[in-house]
Write an enzyme that holds these catalytic residues in place. Structure first.
Site, PDB file in Angstrom:
ATOM      1  CG  ASN A 110       1.509 -12.033  15.419  1.00  0.00           C
ATOM      2  OD1 ASN A 110       1.500 -11.059  14.664  1.00  0.00           O
ATOM      3  ND2 ASN A 110       2.586 -12.778  15.601  1.00  0.00           N
ATOM      4  CB  THR A 155     -34.557 -34.294 -15.334  1.00  0.00           C
ATOM      5  OG1 THR A 155     -35.067 -35.140 -16.346  1.00  0.00           O
ATOM      6  CG2 THR A 155     -35.515 -34.276 -14.140  1.00  0.00           C
ATOM      7  CG  HIS A 156     -31.248 -35.345 -18.353  1.00  0.00           C
ATOM      8  ND1 HIS A 156     -29.997 -35.921 -18.215  1.00  0.00           N
ATOM      9  CD2 HIS A 156     -32.079 -36.074 -17.565  1.00  0.00           C
ATOM     10  CE1 HIS A 156     -30.077 -36.951 -17.395  1.00  0.00           C
ATOM     11  NE2 HIS A 156     -31.325 -37.067 -16.979  1.00  0.00           N
ATOM     12  CB  SER A 279     -29.065  -3.228 -27.197  1.00  0.00           C
ATOM     13  OG  SER A 279     -28.223  -3.055 -28.326  1.00  0.00           O
ATOM     14  CE  LYS A 285     -31.062  -8.272 -26.946  1.00  0.00           C
ATOM     15  NZ  LYS A 285     -29.661  -8.453 -27.322  1.00  0.00           N
ATOM     16  CD  GLU A 292     -27.017 -11.677 -19.375  1.00  0.00           C
ATOM     17  OE1 GLU A 292     -27.154 -12.335 -20.408  1.00  0.00           O
ATOM     18  OE2 GLU A 292     -26.780 -10.452 -19.401  1.00  0.00           O
ATOM     19  CD  GLN A 324      -0.576  -7.251   5.799  1.00  0.00           C
ATOM     20  OE1 GLN A 324      -0.067  -7.055   6.892  1.00  0.00           O
ATOM     21  NE2 GLN A 324      -0.152  -6.633   4.714  1.00  0.00           N
TER      22      GLN A 324
HETATM   23  N1  ARG Z   1      -1.608  -6.687   9.432  1.00  0.00           N
HETATM   24  C1  ARG Z   1      -1.115  -7.829  10.091  1.00  0.00           C
HETATM   25  C2  ARG Z   1      -1.904  -9.090   9.677  1.00  0.00           C
HETATM   26  O1  ARG Z   1      -2.980  -8.957   9.198  1.00  0.00           O
HETATM   27  C3  ARG Z   1      -1.253  -7.630  11.562  1.00  0.00           C
HETATM   28  C4  ARG Z   1      -0.306  -8.468  12.336  1.00  0.00           C
HETATM   29  C5  ARG Z   1       1.071  -7.989  12.127  1.00  0.00           C
HETATM   30  N2  ARG Z   1       1.977  -8.764  12.907  1.00  0.00           N
HETATM   31  C6  ARG Z   1       3.285  -8.757  12.675  1.00  0.00           C
HETATM   32  N3  ARG Z   1       3.991  -9.496  13.433  1.00  0.00           N
HETATM   33  N4  ARG Z   1       3.833  -8.059  11.725  1.00  0.00           N
HETATM   34  O2  ARG Z   1      -1.420 -10.172   9.834  1.00  0.00           O
END
Ligand code: ARG
Length: 396
Positions: A110, A155-156, A279, A285, A292, A324
Site C-alpha cells: 500500500n 468575439t461571438h 478522401s 479533398k 480534429e 488500483q
Molecule cells: N496493485 C495494488 C494497487 O494498485 C497494489 C497494492 C495492493 N495492496 C493490497 N493490499 N492488495 O493498489
C-alpha cells in the site's frame, strides 16, 4: 509462482484474473520507480540496523540488475505476479535467495505503490511540462515567421477588432507556458513520502527512519501522520489529470481556430500535404484530421479526470483495492497529453498563414475610430460610439 501473501490455499484463477485486471500491464511503467524506492528502503533498513550490510548489498545489486534487465525487455510482469511489487520481489528472491525476502520488512504494497506512483508522477509531470514548453516554442516560431500578418479578431465568431498572427500565436504560447507551470504543481502532493506508512497505520515495533527515505528519494517531506497517506491516494493523480484537461482544452481551442482558418471559405492557412489526409471517394479533398483529433482529445482528458475522481470519492478511510483502478485513467490521460502536445508542435511547424487571402473588413476599425473622436473632440465615449454605430445600422 505464488503471491506475496500466499498461505498455501489455491486461489480461483478467475478471481485472480479479475483482481489483477490490467495491473500487470499498467505496472510496467512503475518497475523502475519501484526499484528506486526499494533500494532506498533497503538502505534505510540497513542504517537502522534492521538489515545486514551484506544482505543490503545483495538486495540493492539484485534490484538494480532486475531494473536493467526489465528496461532491456528481458522480462515483463505476468498476470500471476499481480503487480510490479510482487514481480520484483519474486524475481529478486529467485536471483539472490532468501535475502530477497528481507526487503519487505516494514513496508506494505500500500505504501509501496504510492511511492512508485509519486516518483512516476513527478517524472511524468516534468515530461509533460517540457512538451508544453516545446509547443509554446513552436508557436513563438510561427509568430517570428509570420507575426506581422494581420488577422481579424473575433468575439461571438463575429469580426471584432484587428489582431495579428503574433497576437494569435502569442496568446496560445502564453497559455501553454502557464499549463507547463501548472503541471509541475502536482509536486506539492506528489512530493510527500508515503514510505513508512506501510498498510496505512505505520509499523509497530520497528525503528523505521522516514526522513532517511525522504532524503534518499528526493521527496520534500514525510507524509504524516500515517493515516493521511491512503486518504491522499487519487488526489495527486486527479490534480495532474485536471491540469492535463486544461492543457488539452487549450490544444482543442487552438485546433478549433485552425480548422476554421483551414476551411475553403476562410482559407487563412495552408497545411503541407504531408499533414492532411485524402478522401476515399472525393478526389479533391485534403482533410485536416490531425487538428480534429487534437480538438477531440479534450473529451478523453475530461473523461480520465472524471473516472479518477469517481474511484476514491466515497471510500471510507484506509486502503481499498478500488484504488488500483486509478492507474488506468491516470496513464491514459498522461499518454494522451504527451502524444497530443508533441504532435501539436509538429503540426504548428507546418501551419502557414496566407496573407493574400486574409481580408480585414473596414468595420474592425470601428472602436478605434470612436476612440479617435473622443480624443479629437473631447466628447463622451458613448456619444462617439453612437455616431460610428449609426454608419453600421443600415448594413445588417
Ligand atoms: N496493485 C495494488 C494497487 O494498485 C497494489 C497494492 C495492493 N495492496 C493490497 N493490499 N492488495 O493498489
Amino acid at each position: 509462482m505464488s503471491r506475496l501473501w500466499d498461505r498455501g490455499e489455491p486461489l480461483d484463477a478467475r478471481i485472480l484474473r479479475y483482481c489483477a485486471g490490467e495491473d500487470h500491464r499498467l505496472d510496467e511503467r512503475l518497475v523502475s520507480h519501484d526499484v528506486t524506492a526499494s533500494i532506498a528502503h533497503a538502505r534505510m533498513l540497513k542504517a537502522q540496523g534492521l538489515l545486514s550490510a551484506e544482505d543490503c548489498t545483495l538486495i540493492c545489486d539484485g534490484l538494480r540488475a532486475l531494473g536493467q534487465s526489465h528496461a532491456a525487455g528481458e522480462w515483463t510482469i505476468r498476470l500471476e505476479d499481480e503487480d510490479c511489487h510482487t514481480a520484483l520481489e519474486t524475481r529478486l528472491t529467485e536471483r539472490i535467495g532468501p535475502a530477497g525476502g528481507r526487503v519487505h520488512l516494514g513496508r506494505s504494497r500500500n505504501d509501496q505503490v504510492l511511492t512508485a506512483l509519486r516518483l512516476y508522477l513527478l517524472e511524468a509531470s516534468q515530461g509533460l511540462a517540457a512538451l508544453a514548453d516545446e509547443l509554446a516554442t513552436a508557436l513563438d516560431g510561427l509568430a517570428n515567421r509570420q507575426g506581422e500578418i494581420a488577422l481579424p479578431g473575433y468575439t461571438h465568431m463575429q469580426p471584432a477588432m484587428p489582431s495579428s498572427v503574433a497576437l494569435w500565436a502569442g496568446g496560445f504560447a502564453t497559455e501553454f507556458r502557464d499549463d507547463a507551470q501548472a503541471l509541475l504543481r502536482v509536486r506539492h502532493r506528489a512530493g510527500l513520502n508515503p514510505l513508512g506508512s506501510a498498510a496505512g497505520y505505520g509499523v509497530p515495533g520497528l525503528p523505521l527512519d522516514r526522513e532517511h527515505t525522504t532524503r534518499a528519494l528526493g521527496f520534500d517531506a514525510v507524509h504524516a501522520p500515517v493515516t493521511a497517506v491512503q486518504l491522499s491516494r487519487g488526489k495527486a493523480e486527479s490534480e495532474l489529470l485536471f491540469q492535463v484537461t486544461l492543457t488539452l482544452n487549450d490544444i482543442s481551442r487552438m485546433a478549433a481556430d485552425l480548422l476554421l482558418y483551414y476551411t475553403h471559405e476562410f482559407a487563412f492557412v495552408s497545411l503541407p500535404e504531408s499533414m492532411t489526409t485524402g478522401s476515399s471517394i472525393m478526389p479533391q479533398k485534403r482533410n485536416p484530421d490531425v487538428f480534429e483529433l487534437l480538438r477531440g482529445a479534450a473529451a478523453t482528458g475530461l473523461g480520465a479526470l472524471n473516472e479518477a475522481l469517481g474511484v476514491f470519492a466515497k471510500l471510507s478511510s484506509g486502503y481499498h483495492r478500488d484504488l488500483q483502478r486509478l492507474k488506468a485513467p491516470l496513464f491514459r490521460g498522461i499518454d494522451l497529453a504527451a502524444e497530443s502536445l508533441a504532435i501539436a508542435a509538429v503540426a504548428i511547424d507546418g501551419v502557414a498563414f496566407r496573407a493574400a487571402s486574409i481580408r480585414l473588413p473596414a468595420e474592425l476599425q470601428a472602436a478605434e475610430r470612436a476612440n479617435a473622436l473622443v480624443l479629437a473632440e473631447g466628447i463622451p465615449f458613448r456619444e462617439a460610439y453612437r455616431r460610428i454605430a449609426a454608419e453600421f445600422k443600415a448594413k445588417r
